[in-house]
Motif scaffolding. Structure first.
Motif, PDB file in Angstrom:
ATOM      1  N   ALA A   1     -26.108 -69.416  36.665  1.00 17.85           N
ATOM      2  CA  ALA A   1     -26.318 -68.275  35.763  1.00 17.85           C
ATOM      3  C   ALA A   1     -25.137 -67.311  35.739  1.00 17.85           C
ATOM      4  CB  ALA A   1     -27.587 -67.533  36.176  1.00 17.85           C
ATOM      5  N   HIS A   2     -24.358 -67.264  36.804  1.00 18.35           N
ATOM      6  CA  HIS A   2     -23.300 -66.250  36.848  1.00 18.35           C
ATOM      7  C   HIS A   2     -22.002 -66.679  36.174  1.00 18.35           C
ATOM      8  CE1 HIS A   2     -25.069 -63.590  40.274  1.00 18.35           C
ATOM      9  NE2 HIS A   2     -25.894 -63.789  39.271  1.00 18.35           N
TER      10      HIS A   2
ATOM     11  N   VAL B   1     -23.529 -55.839  33.218  1.00 18.15           N
ATOM     12  CA  VAL B   1     -24.453 -55.137  34.111  1.00 18.15           C
ATOM     13  C   VAL B   1     -25.715 -55.968  34.193  1.00 18.15           C
ATOM     14  CG1 VAL B   1     -25.881 -53.086  34.437  1.00 18.15           C
ATOM     15  CG2 VAL B   1     -23.534 -52.864  33.570  1.00 18.15           C
ATOM     16  N   ARG B   2     -26.102 -56.308  35.412  1.00 18.21           N
ATOM     17  CA  ARG B   2     -27.345 -57.078  35.607  1.00 18.21           C
ATOM     18  C   ARG B   2     -28.438 -56.120  36.073  1.00 18.21           C
ATOM     19  NH1 ARG B   2     -23.464 -61.121  37.147  1.00 18.21           N
ATOM     20  NH2 ARG B   2     -23.640 -62.785  35.606  1.00 18.21           N
TER      21      ARG B   2
ATOM     22  N   GLY C   1     -18.938 -52.220  24.788  1.00 13.56           N
ATOM     23  CA  GLY C   1     -18.298 -53.402  25.375  1.00 13.56           C
ATOM     24  C   GLY C   1     -18.934 -53.860  26.668  1.00 13.56           C
ATOM     25  N   VAL C   2     -19.914 -53.091  27.166  1.00 15.27           N
ATOM     26  CA  VAL C   2     -20.599 -53.496  28.391  1.00 15.27           C
ATOM     27  C   VAL C   2     -21.847 -54.285  27.991  1.00 15.27           C
ATOM     28  CG1 VAL C   2     -21.829 -52.705  30.449  1.00 15.27           C
ATOM     29  CG2 VAL C   2     -19.778 -51.488  29.667  1.00 15.27           C
ATOM     30  N   ALA C   3     -21.998 -55.482  28.556  1.00 13.37           N
ATOM     31  CA  ALA C   3     -23.183 -56.296  28.265  1.00 13.37           C
ATOM     32  C   ALA C   3     -24.232 -56.063  29.351  1.00 13.37           C
ATOM     33  CB  ALA C   3     -22.798 -57.772  28.226  1.00 13.37           C
ATOM     34  N   VAL C   4     -25.479 -55.902  28.931  1.00 18.47           N
ATOM     35  CA  VAL C   4     -26.575 -55.729  29.889  1.00 18.47           C
ATOM     36  C   VAL C   4     -27.447 -56.984  29.862  1.00 18.47           C
ATOM     37  CG1 VAL C   4     -28.614 -54.381  30.524  1.00 18.47           C
ATOM     38  CG2 VAL C   4     -26.573 -53.226  29.604  1.00 18.47           C
ATOM     39  N   GLU C   5     -27.662 -57.560  31.047  1.00 15.78           N
ATOM     40  CA  GLU C   5     -28.522 -58.754  31.152  1.00 15.78           C
ATOM     41  C   GLU C   5     -29.630 -58.474  32.148  1.00 15.78           C
ATOM     42  OE1 GLU C   5     -26.149 -61.927  32.668  1.00 15.78           O
ATOM     43  OE2 GLU C   5     -24.891 -62.082  30.873  1.00 15.78           O
TER      44      GLU C   5
END
Ligand code: SF4
Length: 504
Positions: free
Chosen positions: A53-54, A69-70, A90-94
């Motif tokens: 997953a990473h 950001v997880r 531009g920051v993705a949150v998962e």
């Protein structure tokens, strides 16, 4: 960029990490070049990269997020939803599975930085440059020195661990000395693997042991290697613990003794906590659990007899040898002996790692070690052993010890105790855990791959179909290859059994 001996097949995952760390993602052209340099088929590299997953795969023309950001979706964090609405562009949150910070819910990983008690401001601040890691104080490895000098002979070491009754604290509870003897009885060369891949939702004790006593853990690993006459030690650390990776890297470089210790990173696969999947991962492959027999004690890493021990188990090895088996034999409660490390999270006043008498009950644990329940909350249910161990109702208070929960249909495993109150929706919690198992199923066997997906569908329905869910549980328990598929049904079977009013 890549390690000097990067062509070794088992370094594929390390190489993928190196590429991703440098370029922010895994681009097709880099994977092709890596395959060529490592003399691997491109499909082999691709199948490993896509399993974990990473790793973020990207086409050559694509851009990758500036940062990821997880946000934790584990059971304790689900009680405290985290709003990350206004992070920088531009920051993705998962959403991501439990990251071992349950006592500081809600938690997140900002890039590689753990954020405790997270909110948007703390997460944004953590996205800045990371500081240098604080190295722990010097440690002289005194117990190891006594072993190497002959002052503590092997037989005495094994006898002391037997006397203490030390068992594997990763969750299986196999007697430690017996495991060591069975590996030592195999023809060499032998290997030792430290399992630092705790990922059971609700478990964070191994993080705590590595944060507070990493040298003790490493000493235990070197004692184990000496006891089974192993040539090398591999420490497999979950990728969520990148902060610990930086510290351990420095410590490993300065270890005493002739046995090399190799530090390896996981890449976000819960199933790799299962020892044979972990070994596959250490070999640079997808983390598929193996069929047994043969057991890893006979045919393990690189086909060699391998001793796999959990972080906490190795921590206790050194302390028992330093302080005597009485450290354990003088402790215990409700008919059980020893000490146990409980990871307590959820609706208690003082969540955290609690070293308490083995066999303590949930009410004793909450009242004596956790400051009681949070104000306004009454104990309604608890997970005694993380996501896999099933729910128990407040009225059932068996000893929290190996073998004592089974009669109620659950198990203690790694002693991840998650506390729920009347304010919590157990059906929603069960659905969250079912989603977790469906996400983490490695997909190798049909009962688990299809069964975990089907369970999400069935648990999301307004009314639970008791018969269908029970049939599904039977098939998964009987026919899944590994503990993930076998234990996943505990989530709903425990609610059907103990909470009929909730699931009707
Ligand atoms: Fe993979 Fe699930 Fe089968 Fe285990 S039970 S091998 S996780 S598919």
């Amino acid at each position: 960029l890549l390690p000097a001996d990067f062509r070794r097949r088992d370094l594929l995952i390390e190489n993928l990490h190196a590429l991703q760390d440098r370029f922010g993602g895994l681009f097709r052209r880099h994977l092709a070049a890596l395959a060529e340099e490592m003399r691997l088929a491109p499909a082999e590299v691709q199948e490993v990269a896509s399993f974990y997953a990473h790793f973020g795969l990207a086409g050559d023309g694509e851009t990758v997020p500036g940062a990821v950001v997880r946000r934790c979706t584990g059971p304790a964090c689900a009680m405290r939803p985290l709003d990350l609405g206004n992070l920088p562009a531009g920051v993705a949150v998962e959403d991501a599975p439990c990251m071992g910070l349950c006592d500081h819910a809600p938690a997140a990983l900002a890039g590689k930085v753990p954020v405790r008690g997270a909110d948007a401001a703390k997460v944004a601040a953590a996205l800045g440059p990371a500081g240098a890691p604080a190295m722990p104080a010097e440690y002289s490895y005194p117990v190891l020195a006594r072993c190497l000098s002959g002052e503590l002979p092997r037989d005495a070491v094994l006898a002391e661990l037997d006397k203490a009754g030390l068992r594997g604290m990763g969750g299986a509870g196999f007697p430690t000395a017996r495991k060591w003897r069975s590996v030592a009885a195999q023809d060499g060369p032998r290997l030792v693997v430290v399992n630092a891949d705790e990922g059971e939702p609700g478990t964070f004790k191994d993080r705590w042991f590595l944060e507070t006593a990493a040298a003790r853990v490493l000493e235990g690993a070197l004692i184990a290697a000496w006891a089974v006459e192993a040539d090398e030690v591999y420490l497999y650390l979950r990728d969520e613990y990148a902060d610990l990776h930086r510290i351990l890297r420095g410590m490993v470089a300065q270890l005493p003794g002739a046995v090399p210790v190799h530090l390896r990173r996981g890449a976000g696969a819960y199933v790799c906590g299962e020892e044979s999947a972990l070994i596959e991962s250490l070999e640079g492959k997808r983390g598929y659990p193996r069929q047994r027999p043969p057991y890893v004690a006979e045919v393990g890493l690189f086909g060699r007899p391998t001793l796999v021990n959990n972080v906490e188990t190795l921590y206790w090895v050194g302390r028992i040898l330093a302080e005597g088996a009485e450290l354990f034999t003088n402790e215990g409660r409700n008919g059980h002996k020893g000490l146990r490390t409980y990871s307590v999270s959820g609706r208690v006043k003082e969540p955290g790692v609690k070293i308490a008498p083995n066999g303590i009950t949930i009410t004793e644990l909450i009242e004596e070690f956790c400051g009681g329940m949070e104000d306004g909350h009454v104990l309604a249910a608890y997970l005694p052993g993380g996501a896999s161990g099933g729910f128990l109702p407040a009225r059932l208070t068996p000893p929290l010890a190996f073998g004592a929960i089974e009669e109620h249909g659950g198990f203690i495993g790694s002693a991840a105790v998650v506390v729920f109150s009347q304010a919590d929706d157990l059906r929603a919690a069960a659905l969250g855990l079912a989603r977790f198992f469906a996400h983490e199923s490695c997909g190798q066997c049909t009962p688990c791959r299809v069964g975990t997906a089907k369970s999400v569908d069935l648990l999301a329905r307004p009314a639970w179909d008791r018969d269908l869910l029970s049939d599904l549980a039977d098939v998964m328990r009987d026919a899944s290859i590994c503990g993930l598929g076998q234990a996943a049904p505990n989530v709903w079977q425990s609610l059907l059994r103990h909470f009929p009013e909730v699931v009707k």
